[in-house]
Design an enzyme around this catalytic site. Structure first.
Site, PDB file in Angstrom:
ATOM      1  N   ARG A 207       0.704  -1.230   0.100  1.00  0.00           N
ATOM      2  CA  ARG A 207      -0.060  -0.055   0.046  1.00  0.00           C
ATOM      3  C   ARG A 207       0.958   1.084   0.026  1.00  0.00           C
ATOM      4  O   ARG A 207       1.893   1.205   0.601  1.00  0.00           O
ATOM      5  CB  ARG A 207      -0.896   0.052   1.049  1.00  0.00           C
ATOM      6  CG  ARG A 207      -1.907   1.124   1.457  1.00  0.00           C
ATOM      7  CD  ARG A 207      -2.888   1.283   0.313  1.00  0.00           C
ATOM      8  NE  ARG A 207      -3.758   0.171   0.564  1.00  0.00           N
ATOM      9  CZ  ARG A 207      -4.704   0.044  -0.491  1.00  0.00           C
ATOM     10  NH1 ARG A 207      -4.918   0.873  -1.303  1.00  0.00           N
ATOM     11  NH2 ARG A 207      -5.640  -1.151  -0.430  1.00  0.00           N
TER      12      ARG A 207
ATOM     13  N   ARG B 112       3.157  -5.360  -9.864  1.00  0.00           N
ATOM     14  CA  ARG B 112       3.125  -4.833  -8.314  1.00  0.00           C
ATOM     15  C   ARG B 112       3.301  -5.824  -7.710  1.00  0.00           C
ATOM     16  O   ARG B 112       3.551  -5.550  -6.265  1.00  0.00           O
ATOM     17  CB  ARG B 112       2.134  -3.971  -8.215  1.00  0.00           C
ATOM     18  CG  ARG B 112       0.662  -4.561  -8.095  1.00  0.00           C
ATOM     19  CD  ARG B 112      -0.170  -3.497  -7.346  1.00  0.00           C
ATOM     20  NE  ARG B 112      -1.499  -4.163  -7.357  1.00  0.00           N
ATOM     21  CZ  ARG B 112      -2.609  -3.711  -6.651  1.00  0.00           C
ATOM     22  NH1 ARG B 112      -2.133  -2.501  -5.996  1.00  0.00           N
ATOM     23  NH2 ARG B 112      -3.758  -4.469  -6.256  1.00  0.00           N
TER      24      ARG B 112
ATOM     25  N   HIS C 141       1.267   4.551 -10.231  1.00  0.00           N
ATOM     26  CA  HIS C 141      -0.248   4.746  -9.156  1.00  0.00           C
ATOM     27  C   HIS C 141       0.325   5.330  -7.851  1.00  0.00           C
ATOM     28  O   HIS C 141       0.428   5.101  -6.745  1.00  0.00           O
ATOM     29  CB  HIS C 141      -0.706   3.532  -8.825  1.00  0.00           C
ATOM     30  CG  HIS C 141      -2.000   3.512  -7.989  1.00  0.00           C
ATOM     31  ND1 HIS C 141      -2.538   4.760  -7.824  1.00  0.00           N
ATOM     32  CD2 HIS C 141      -2.575   2.484  -7.063  1.00  0.00           C
ATOM     33  CE1 HIS C 141      -3.704   4.167  -7.005  1.00  0.00           C
ATOM     34  NE2 HIS C 141      -3.433   3.008  -6.641  1.00  0.00           N
TER      35      HIS C 141
ATOM     36  N   ASP D 174     -12.697   9.059  -7.847  1.00  0.00           N
ATOM     37  CA  ASP D 174     -12.165   7.899  -8.732  1.00  0.00           C
ATOM     38  C   ASP D 174     -12.395   8.160 -10.206  1.00  0.00           C
ATOM     39  O   ASP D 174     -13.427   7.907 -10.646  1.00  0.00           O
ATOM     40  CB  ASP D 174     -12.755   6.642  -8.426  1.00  0.00           C
ATOM     41  CG  ASP D 174     -11.525   5.618  -8.891  1.00  0.00           C
ATOM     42  OD1 ASP D 174     -10.746   5.493  -9.671  1.00  0.00           O
ATOM     43  OD2 ASP D 174     -12.360   4.382  -8.857  1.00  0.00           O
TER      44      ASP D 174
ATOM     45  N   GLU E 221      -1.994   9.848 -11.151  1.00  0.00           N
ATOM     46  CA  GLU E 221      -1.254   8.628 -11.973  1.00  0.00           C
ATOM     47  C   GLU E 221      -1.107   8.930 -13.438  1.00  0.00           C
ATOM     48  O   GLU E 221      -2.156   9.092 -14.100  1.00  0.00           O
ATOM     49  CB  GLU E 221      -2.036   7.368 -11.676  1.00  0.00           C
ATOM     50  CG  GLU E 221      -2.484   7.086 -10.346  1.00  0.00           C
ATOM     51  CD  GLU E 221      -3.351   5.848 -10.271  1.00  0.00           C
ATOM     52  OE1 GLU E 221      -3.349   4.893 -11.225  1.00  0.00           O
ATOM     53  OE2 GLU E 221      -4.206   5.964  -9.309  1.00  0.00           O
TER      54      GLU E 221
END
Length: 287
Positions: free
Chosen positions: A53, A83, A157, A203, A261
């Site tokens: 995270r 990732r 990100h 978002d 991002e």
């Protein structure tokens, strides 16, 4: 059987950063004399096959559950395998301000690779370079080393540290169109003025990639962001309700960051013919 996770430090007169080999993941970065600009939560969990995270997760080769034939797909793991994979650190490139990572298709199992768009047996070589000092520069270059084309989504990100997201704004997207991922069907909307945050989830996939700024009133600073090779910009903050429900965040930590991002996703994904390469990059500075 225990698994070790290597975290590397970059430190020089301009600033400092830490980077994990797991995910080639920038965990934090700050120019000298500044509070961290790339944000990490109070607690970080390292677990084989799991994402870290905060910081800068490398999203590749699909975004979220993926997108194919005009619809959201159901690819796993979420946001791709990059990732959650161990990347190879090129020791010859490690210096006080730079590290180079590589990841190839040979390191990924066939079932996972079969989820690639347009090619169930892709061959690729990915290079990720991080340079950290007074500025932070990140560049993901993917090369098609096979005999057939393939398509992929990617994003850097980046979690940016702010004093309070409800007193922060993203500048540079006024007039841009965006897809609202908080609504069914991702309706296309228009941005009017700065992107602001009021505690509800934001978002959005902006169909724009110009220079941006994060204005942080609480910390009295501006974060300048430039992207190259991107076809979209994602802006995300989970807001209070969803943020406090995220298991690896402490209550209230949703206030401490905003994600901006550099991305290439959905209809604007990247397609590579055999031998072709593409670089997605993001650079960050503070003023």
């Amino acid at each position: 059987m225990s698994t070790s996770f290597t975290v590397r430090s970059l430190a020089n007169e301009g600033g400092s950063a830490t980077v994990s080999d797991h995910g080639a993941h920038v965990l934090r970065w700050a120019p000298k004399g500044q509070t961290d600009v790339v944000w990490q939560p109070r607690a970080i969990t390292f677990k084989e096959g799991a994402a870290i995270r905060g910081g800068v997760p490398v999203i590749f080769p699909w975004f979220n559950q993926g997108y194919e034939d005009g619809h959201m797909a159901d690819k796993k793991p979420k946001h791709g395998f990059a990732r959650v994979s161990p990347w190879h650190a090129d020791a010859d490139t490690l210096s006080a301000d730079h590290i180079r990572y590589t990841l190839g298709s040979a390191a990924i199992d066939a079932a996972t690779l079969a989820q690639f768009i347009g090619n169930p047996n892709p061959r690729f070589h990915a290079v990720y370079e991080v340079t950290a000092g007074e500025t932070l520069e990140m560049a993901l270059t993917v090369t098609n080393t096979g005999d057939e084309p393939f398509s992929y989504e990617a994003a850097l990100h980046t979690y940016f540290h702010v004093g309070d997201v409800t007193r922060s704004q993203v500048i540079g997207l006024d007039g841009a169109r965006y897809l609202d991922a908080t609504q069914p069907g991702f309706p296309e909307c228009g941005q009017a003025g700065p992107v602001a945050f009021d505690g509800a989830m934001v978002d959005r996939i902006y169909l724009a990639n110009g220079p941006l700024e994060v204005r942080d009133e609480a910390l009295d600073r501006t974060i300048a962001i430039k992207a190259e090779g991107s076809t979209a910009t994602v802006v995300w903050n989970p807001g209070e309700t969803a943020g406090n429900a995220i298991g690896d965040l402490a209550t209230g930590e949703w206030r401490d960051f905003v994600c901006v991002e550099a991305a290439a996703n959905r209809e604007r994904m990247i397609t590579l013919a055999p031998g072709q390469s593409h670089t997605l990059a993001q650079s960050v500075a503070v003023r």
